[in-house]
Scaffold this motif. Sequence first.
Motif, PDB file in Angstrom:
ATOM      1  N   ILE A  84      -6.945  -8.145   0.007  1.00 34.13           N
ATOM      2  CA  ILE A  84      -8.305  -8.047   0.536  1.00 34.13           C
ATOM      3  C   ILE A  84      -8.319  -6.987   1.630  1.00 34.13           C
ATOM      4  CG2 ILE A  84     -10.078  -9.267   1.876  1.00 34.13           C
ATOM      5  CD1 ILE A  84      -9.256 -11.817   0.489  1.00 34.13           C
ATOM      6  N   TYR A  85      -9.368  -6.196   1.675  1.00 36.04           N
ATOM      7  CA  TYR A  85      -9.504  -5.185   2.725  1.00 36.04           C
ATOM      8  C   TYR A  85     -10.929  -5.218   3.286  1.00 36.04           C
ATOM      9  CZ  TYR A  85     -11.898  -2.523  -0.896  1.00 36.04           C
ATOM     10  OH  TYR A  85     -12.777  -2.139  -1.872  1.00 36.04           O
ATOM     11  N   TYR A  86     -11.067  -4.857   4.529  1.00 36.19           N
ATOM     12  CA  TYR A  86     -12.386  -4.785   5.164  1.00 36.19           C
ATOM     13  C   TYR A  86     -12.293  -3.832   6.350  1.00 36.19           C
ATOM     14  CZ  TYR A  86     -10.281  -8.424   8.136  1.00 36.19           C
ATOM     15  OH  TYR A  86      -9.448  -9.138   8.959  1.00 36.19           O
ATOM     16  N   PRO A  87     -13.401  -3.222   6.786  1.00 31.50           N
ATOM     17  CA  PRO A  87     -13.346  -2.154   7.793  1.00 31.50           C
ATOM     18  C   PRO A  87     -12.980  -2.659   9.182  1.00 31.50           C
ATOM     19  CG  PRO A  87     -15.619  -2.655   7.214  1.00 31.50           C
ATOM     20  CD  PRO A  87     -14.774  -3.419   6.262  1.00 31.50           C
ATOM     21  N   ARG A  88     -12.303  -1.785   9.933  1.00 34.39           N
ATOM     22  CA  ARG A  88     -11.946  -2.092  11.318  1.00 34.39           C
ATOM     23  C   ARG A  88     -13.129  -1.883  12.261  1.00 34.39           C
ATOM     24  NH1 ARG A  88      -6.691  -2.614  12.960  1.00 34.39           N
ATOM     25  NH2 ARG A  88      -5.152  -2.581  11.277  1.00 34.39           N
ATOM     26  N   ARG A  89     -14.048  -0.968  11.898  1.00 33.52           N
ATOM     27  CA  ARG A  89     -15.184  -0.648  12.772  1.00 33.52           C
ATOM     28  C   ARG A  89     -16.464  -0.630  11.961  1.00 33.52           C
ATOM     29  NH1 ARG A  89     -10.884   2.482  14.033  1.00 33.52           N
ATOM     30  NH2 ARG A  89     -11.482   3.910  12.373  1.00 33.52           N
ATOM     31  N   LYS A  90     -17.581  -0.818  12.624  1.00 33.59           N
ATOM     32  CA  LYS A  90     -18.888  -0.783  11.988  1.00 33.59           C
ATOM     33  C   LYS A  90     -19.430   0.645  11.962  1.00 33.59           C
ATOM     34  CE  LYS A  90     -20.419  -5.497  13.035  1.00 33.59           C
ATOM     35  NZ  LYS A  90     -21.489  -6.311  13.643  1.00 33.59           N
ATOM     36  N   ASN A  91     -20.475   0.841  11.153  1.00 34.49           N
ATOM     37  CA  ASN A  91     -21.251   2.076  11.078  1.00 34.49           C
ATOM     38  C   ASN A  91     -20.462   3.269  10.541  1.00 34.49           C
ATOM     39  OD1 ASN A  91     -22.509   0.413  13.471  1.00 34.49           O
ATOM     40  ND2 ASN A  91     -24.147   1.736  12.704  1.00 34.49           N
ATOM     41  N   GLU A  92     -19.295   3.030   9.974  1.00 35.08           N
ATOM     42  CA  GLU A  92     -18.563   4.106   9.339  1.00 35.08           C
ATOM     43  C   GLU A  92     -18.716   4.001   7.831  1.00 35.08           C
ATOM     44  OE1 GLU A  92     -14.549   4.268  10.681  1.00 35.08           O
ATOM     45  OE2 GLU A  92     -15.095   4.762  12.744  1.00 35.08           O
ATOM     46  N   LEU A  93     -18.415   5.087   7.126  1.00 29.73           N
ATOM     47  CA  LEU A  93     -18.562   5.119   5.676  1.00 29.73           C
ATOM     48  C   LEU A  93     -17.333   4.458   5.051  1.00 29.73           C
ATOM     49  CD1 LEU A  93     -20.002   8.725   5.311  1.00 29.73           C
ATOM     50  CD2 LEU A  93     -21.245   6.559   5.188  1.00 29.73           C
ATOM     51  N   TYR A 127      -7.555   6.611  -6.161  1.00 24.99           N
ATOM     52  CA  TYR A 127      -6.347   6.999  -5.438  1.00 24.99           C
ATOM     53  C   TYR A 127      -6.594   8.142  -4.447  1.00 24.99           C
ATOM     54  CZ  TYR A 127      -3.657   4.154  -8.751  1.00 24.99           C
ATOM     55  OH  TYR A 127      -3.144   3.122  -9.497  1.00 24.99           O
ATOM     56  N   ASP A 128      -7.751   8.822  -4.582  1.00 24.98           N
ATOM     57  CA  ASP A 128      -8.053   9.909  -3.657  1.00 24.98           C
ATOM     58  C   ASP A 128      -8.276   9.355  -2.247  1.00 24.98           C
ATOM     59  OD1 ASP A 128      -7.875  11.763  -5.654  1.00 24.98           O
ATOM     60  OD2 ASP A 128     -10.036  11.840  -6.036  1.00 24.98           O
ATOM     61  N   ASN A 129      -8.088  10.222  -1.256  1.00 24.26           N
ATOM     62  CA  ASN A 129      -8.272   9.785   0.129  1.00 24.26           C
ATOM     63  C   ASN A 129      -9.734   9.487   0.443  1.00 24.26           C
ATOM     64  OD1 ASN A 129      -5.556   9.883   0.850  1.00 24.26           O
ATOM     65  ND2 ASN A 129      -5.653  12.048   1.365  1.00 24.26           N
ATOM     66  N   LYS A 178     -21.889  11.644   0.442  1.00 23.60           N
ATOM     67  CA  LYS A 178     -21.148  11.173   1.608  1.00 23.60           C
ATOM     68  C   LYS A 178     -19.713  10.872   1.174  1.00 23.60           C
ATOM     69  CE  LYS A 178     -24.796  10.903   4.395  1.00 23.60           C
ATOM     70  NZ  LYS A 178     -25.740  11.574   3.502  1.00 23.60           N
ATOM     71  N   SER A 179     -18.774  11.093   2.085  1.00 23.49           N
ATOM     72  CA  SER A 179     -17.362  10.826   1.788  1.00 23.49           C
ATOM     73  C   SER A 179     -16.945   9.498   2.402  1.00 23.49           C
ATOM     74  CB  SER A 179     -16.493  11.957   2.342  1.00 23.49           C
ATOM     75  OG  SER A 179     -16.717  13.153   1.635  1.00 23.49           O
ATOM     76  N   PHE A 180     -16.760   8.497   1.558  1.00 24.67           N
ATOM     77  CA  PHE A 180     -16.286   7.191   1.985  1.00 24.67           C
ATOM     78  C   PHE A 180     -14.755   7.188   1.978  1.00 24.67           C
ATOM     79  CE2 PHE A 180     -20.559   6.394   0.736  1.00 24.67           C
ATOM     80  CZ  PHE A 180     -20.979   5.243   1.369  1.00 24.67           C
ATOM     81  N   VAL A 181     -14.164   6.548   2.972  1.00 22.06           N
ATOM     82  CA  VAL A 181     -12.706   6.439   3.016  1.00 22.06           C
ATOM     83  C   VAL A 181     -12.259   5.452   1.941  1.00 22.06           C
ATOM     84  CG1 VAL A 181     -10.708   5.861   4.428  1.00 22.06           C
ATOM     85  CG2 VAL A 181     -12.718   6.918   5.487  1.00 22.06           C
ATOM     86  N   SER A 182     -11.384   5.894   1.064  1.00 20.81           N
ATOM     87  CA  SER A 182     -10.880   5.016   0.007  1.00 20.81           C
ATOM     88  C   SER A 182      -9.956   3.961   0.601  1.00 20.81           C
ATOM     89  CB  SER A 182     -10.127   5.832  -1.039  1.00 20.81           C
ATOM     90  OG  SER A 182      -9.435   4.982  -1.934  1.00 20.81           O
ATOM     91  N   PRO A 183     -10.033   2.732   0.126  1.00 22.37           N
ATOM     92  CA  PRO A 183      -9.101   1.701   0.615  1.00 22.37           C
ATOM     93  C   PRO A 183      -7.655   1.992   0.220  1.00 22.37           C
ATOM     94  CG  PRO A 183     -10.403   0.874  -1.216  1.00 22.37           C
ATOM     95  CD  PRO A 183     -11.001   2.190  -0.837  1.00 22.37           C
ATOM     96  N   LEU A 184      -7.442   2.919  -0.730  1.00 13.95           N
ATOM     97  CA  LEU A 184      -6.085   3.303  -1.123  1.00 13.95           C
ATOM     98  C   LEU A 184      -5.658   4.594  -0.439  1.00 13.95           C
ATOM     99  CD1 LEU A 184      -6.250   2.576  -4.961  1.00 13.95           C
ATOM    100  CD2 LEU A 184      -5.691   1.037  -3.081  1.00 13.95           C
ATOM    101  N   SER A 185      -6.481   5.083   0.491  1.00 15.35           N
ATOM    102  CA  SER A 185      -6.196   6.324   1.192  1.00 15.35           C
ATOM    103  C   SER A 185      -5.033   6.164   2.165  1.00 15.35           C
ATOM    104  CB  SER A 185      -7.446   6.775   1.960  1.00 15.35           C
ATOM    105  OG  SER A 185      -7.132   7.754   2.922  1.00 15.35           O
ATOM    106  N   LYS A 186      -4.327   7.265   2.419  1.00 15.93           N
ATOM    107  CA  LYS A 186      -3.262   7.240   3.420  1.00 15.93           C
ATOM    108  C   LYS A 186      -3.815   7.106   4.831  1.00 15.93           C
ATOM    109  CE  LYS A 186       0.341   9.600   0.820  1.00 15.93           C
ATOM    110  NZ  LYS A 186       1.340  10.701   0.799  1.00 15.93           N
ATOM    111  N   LEU A 218       0.829  -1.203   0.000  1.00 13.97           N
ATOM    112  CA  LEU A 218       0.000   0.000   0.000  1.00 13.97           C
ATOM    113  C   LEU A 218       0.866   1.257   0.000  1.00 13.97           C
ATOM    114  CD1 LEU A 218      -3.048   0.694   0.063  1.00 13.97           C
ATOM    115  CD2 LEU A 218      -2.847   0.899   2.536  1.00 13.97           C
ATOM    116  N   ARG A 219       1.941   1.246   0.768  1.00 17.55           N
ATOM    117  CA  ARG A 219       2.838   2.399   0.805  1.00 17.55           C
ATOM    118  C   ARG A 219       3.505   2.634  -0.555  1.00 17.55           C
ATOM    119  NH1 ARG A 219       3.977   0.359   6.267  1.00 17.55           N
ATOM    120  NH2 ARG A 219       3.189   1.922   7.764  1.00 17.55           N
ATOM    121  N   LYS A 220       3.789   1.563  -1.270  1.00 15.20           N
ATOM    122  CA  LYS A 220       4.379   1.703  -2.602  1.00 15.20           C
ATOM    123  C   LYS A 220       3.346   2.240  -3.599  1.00 15.20           C
ATOM    124  CE  LYS A 220       7.913  -1.828  -1.862  1.00 15.20           C
ATOM    125  NZ  LYS A 220       8.460  -3.143  -2.250  1.00 15.20           N
ATOM    126  N   ILE A 221       2.080   1.887  -3.399  1.00 15.10           N
ATOM    127  CA  ILE A 221       1.005   2.446  -4.230  1.00 15.10           C
ATOM    128  C   ILE A 221       0.947   3.963  -4.041  1.00 15.10           C
ATOM    129  CG2 ILE A 221      -1.494   2.544  -4.556  1.00 15.10           C
ATOM    130  CD1 ILE A 221      -1.581  -0.435  -3.810  1.00 15.10           C
TER     131      ILE A 221
END
Length: 834
Positions: free
Chosen positions: A280-289, A238-240, A247-255, A122-125
């Motif tokens: 593979i990626y999945y959220p750490r917490r529920k109820n977030e965007l 690639y955007d955060n 609504k602003s969802f956190v991109s899985p490629l976000s810093k 991810l850091r190299k991306i």
Amino acid sequence: MNIRLLIALFFFGIFSTIAQTKVSGYVFDEFNEPLSFVNIIFKGSTQGTITDENGKFYLESDETWEALTVSFIGYETLSIPLDKKVNYNLKFTLKEEAAELDAVVIISGKQSKKNNPAIDLLRKIWANKRSNGLKQFKQFEYDKYEKVEFDINTIDSTLIKSKLFRGMEFVFDEVDTSRVTGKTYLPMFINEAVSKVYGDNVINKTKEVLEGNKNSGFSDNQVIIDFVDDLYSDFNVYDNYLKFFDKSFVSPLSKTGINTYNYVLSDSAYVDDKWCYNIIYYPRRKNELTFKGDFWVADTTYAIKEINLQASKSANINWVKEIYIEQEFEVLNDSLFLVKRDYMMSDFAFSKKEQSRGIYGKRTTLYDNYKFDIEKDKKFYEREVYNYDKDVYDRDDAFWEENRLESLNKDEKGVYKMLDTLKTVKKFKRLYNLGSILASGYIEFNTLPLDYGPIFSTFGFNEVEGLRLRAGGRTYFGRNDLWRLEGFMAYGFSDDKFKYGISGKWLLDKKSRLIISGGNRRDVEQIGASLTTSTDVLGRSLASSSVVGTSTNDKLTSINLTSLAIEAEPWRNVIFRLGGNYRTLESASPTFSLDYNTENGIKSEIKQFESSFSVSYFPKRKMTGFGVERKTANDDFARIFAQVSRGDKSIFNSDFDYTKVQLSYTQPWQVGGFGRLTTTVEAGKTFGEVPLGLLSVIPGNQSYFSIYNTFSQLDFYEFVSDTYTSFHFEHNFNGRFFSRIPFLRKFNLREIVSIRGVWGEMSQENINLNNTGLPNAIPLVAPSNEPYYEYSLGVGNIFKVFRIDFNFRGNYKDNVEYPDARKFGVTGSFGFYF
């Protein structure tokens, strides 16, 4: 009785075989617990999916596959033969691999941020994202094909046999199965568009030229298209943050993704002759965007080759059960990856329950024929305020065969024919007309080019008129009419008076949008409901008909207004307007006075001619339609307004000479994962002596509704000024904090914070002019000692539609000096928001 069901199942069986291979089912561990984020892939391919929170999956392919691979880090991999093309409700049980238990962190829990090869990738991306895509070039252009579709989903015997579709059963001939969810659906609308896109990274400008448009035939399809385009706005993975449904969802490629998602390096394989890693990626917490899903990244350029994003079911978003997004990138050379295909699907539903019925909204976009560094003049990006070309909407079949970047499937081809037939069914016409009335507020007369409405203004109430009945209408030949007339009649049962209004506007020149307009209105109105003057001759504020309020609203004005104006839009979203109006104003209530002093005594009526010149600028605004009236297709743009007004005694025997200057600036701000901030700043000054009816009234709010840009704890005319500066800041955090409180999390509530203030002053000359000494005179008080302010704390999304604000007055509340000051109040509103 079961014949219709049998027919439906027969058609379902036929259409279910269109795709070559379909599988669905569940994955469990040895203790019969569902496993989330398990890889399900057609063996020997990169076509796959992952299981959801309940261990459920659905996978579909146009190709024929003989086996399925089920893999999960820390568990034995299964290879399942597929004996049939369609395999539903499969059940797999995965066993833990004893040899790897000590070496591998199981994917179902929180993943470590340290020594995680997925995060290293991810850091190299991040380090290479600027060198991938269109940003490498000064200019670019490409061909774009877009297909928008709406479908009713979860088609079952109950729906087929319902009264709603009685007489329209033939539509179910087009039933198909979603490759994403595995649910049956019925296409109801389709639109295709071919365009050429140009961009310049040096001046940060883009332009899209529509070359062809084809739709399923409803007269107002553009409204639906704009609705989908606004919801599914273009994005860069690639955007955060990725914006969907406002609504602003956190991109899985976000810093910031490391703190939001768990990442697992799952696999590696060749994708289009490029060695890629699968994460593979999945959220750490529920109820977030947030999203869940996976992406493939190239091993040398660290560019994304494929990515899919599926919104978490627990995300704080209303009326949407599923959001699914796919992007594919094309490798033009070793260092250049460009978007090739973009697919977005949402399941709109009242409930997020699995069995609930809803509507799919789909958008498929394909890109081709990229060209670079072909510079165009800057004027190219500013031209064509008006770009309506009828030929664009009447392309023949040969054009579409040549320019479609993806062929229509059998169902999509059938939609055009089915909807042409559906429009001839009387029952469908009635349903369509009902929906049109609710959406526009007008009732259409099919035999005449007239609409009745707005129906929502039929009833009103205020202290002067009592119960108010209103009937109105407008001319309407089509949504792109070059001219339009509008009028109304109203009657108040308490004052026993008729009111009326009539206006007209005419689009003289399409390219510059030169419009001439005028009208006359005789009515009762609440003046001072906003600081910035309205230019709509028929416009009437909500405060004029408030049924229930915090106190008696008898400060109403009888107005007779005649106006004439001309406006033009020489550059996109820049509007110049020159107008003149003549009005007479007098109090409509015996308990309220607009009286002022003259050399000959006290006068009650104001007669005034006023000319005005204004400039409006709406950067990044998108408009729908090309007629004299248009609709905005988005709401995330700034609004800048400046106006100079001049009152002249020498014209029409007017009463006063004065000059008024007004400025306003409204800006919405998307603050990443912290929601949306809306700010408004206004300023104005009146030069010259004028009576109360021509001064700037600080807009109070005596209703129980939360109305933006008004002061909830002020009464009407509590503050009046000839010079003012005001601000209104409102921030909706979209549940950012409530989602982290365990007992509040499940309610999906949203936090709203607002602060608003105003400073103003009043000249002694104007105070003397209006100080008549009469018992019903309004004392002229301006917030000049210190800016008046108030603040509010709100809770939104109550039962998905309600909002409550708790409003607090910040100052000017001394019990002796301001005995009637409202220190605290509760207001609310309701609406349908995502």
